[in-house]
Design a protein around this motif. Sequence first.
Motif, PDB file in Angstrom:
ATOM      1  N   LYS A 180      74.086  66.012  60.481  1.00 17.81           N
ATOM      2  CA  LYS A 180      74.698  65.377  61.647  1.00 17.81           C
ATOM      3  C   LYS A 180      76.195  65.162  61.421  1.00 17.81           C
ATOM      4  CE  LYS A 180      74.189  61.448  64.750  1.00 17.81           C
ATOM      5  NZ  LYS A 180      73.439  60.224  65.026  1.00 17.81           N
ATOM      6  N   LYS A 220      66.349  71.434  54.709  1.00 14.52           N
ATOM      7  CA  LYS A 220      65.716  71.207  56.010  1.00 14.52           C
ATOM      8  C   LYS A 220      64.639  72.252  56.269  1.00 14.52           C
ATOM      9  CE  LYS A 220      66.764  71.094  60.957  1.00 14.52           C
ATOM     10  NZ  LYS A 220      67.814  71.131  61.975  1.00 14.52           N
ATOM     11  N   GLN A 266      68.712  65.915  57.860  1.00 14.45           N
ATOM     12  CA  GLN A 266      69.263  65.852  59.213  1.00 14.45           C
ATOM     13  C   GLN A 266      70.425  64.866  59.293  1.00 14.45           C
ATOM     14  OE1 GLN A 266      65.474  65.238  61.259  1.00 14.45           O
ATOM     15  NE2 GLN A 266      65.693  67.256  62.188  1.00 14.45           N
TER      16      GLN A 266
END
Length: 89
Positions: free
Chosen positions: A36, A49, A32
């Motif tokens: 981002k 993920k 993550q």
Amino acid sequence: PKSRRTLVSHLSLGRILLGPLDAPKGALAQFQRYLKRGGPLTEQALVGKAHALKALGRRSEEIRAWKQLRTQFPDSLHTAEARRRLSQP
């Protein structure tokens, strides 16, 4: 902290945490972090993920990750895996 090496290290650490260390929660956090900021390895981060979410039993979020992969990378080498996972209950 904002260097390209740092960004790639999140992906590398995520893979280690997901694989040999069997720590999917930590792996998910690393993937993550990579996502981002985004970068050239976004496809691999989405796959990581999805795998971390699967390991954590978070099916609805895993489905979203596979769908995102298919949308952003329709010609991905992981399309068959995404299709298979999306077809499972």
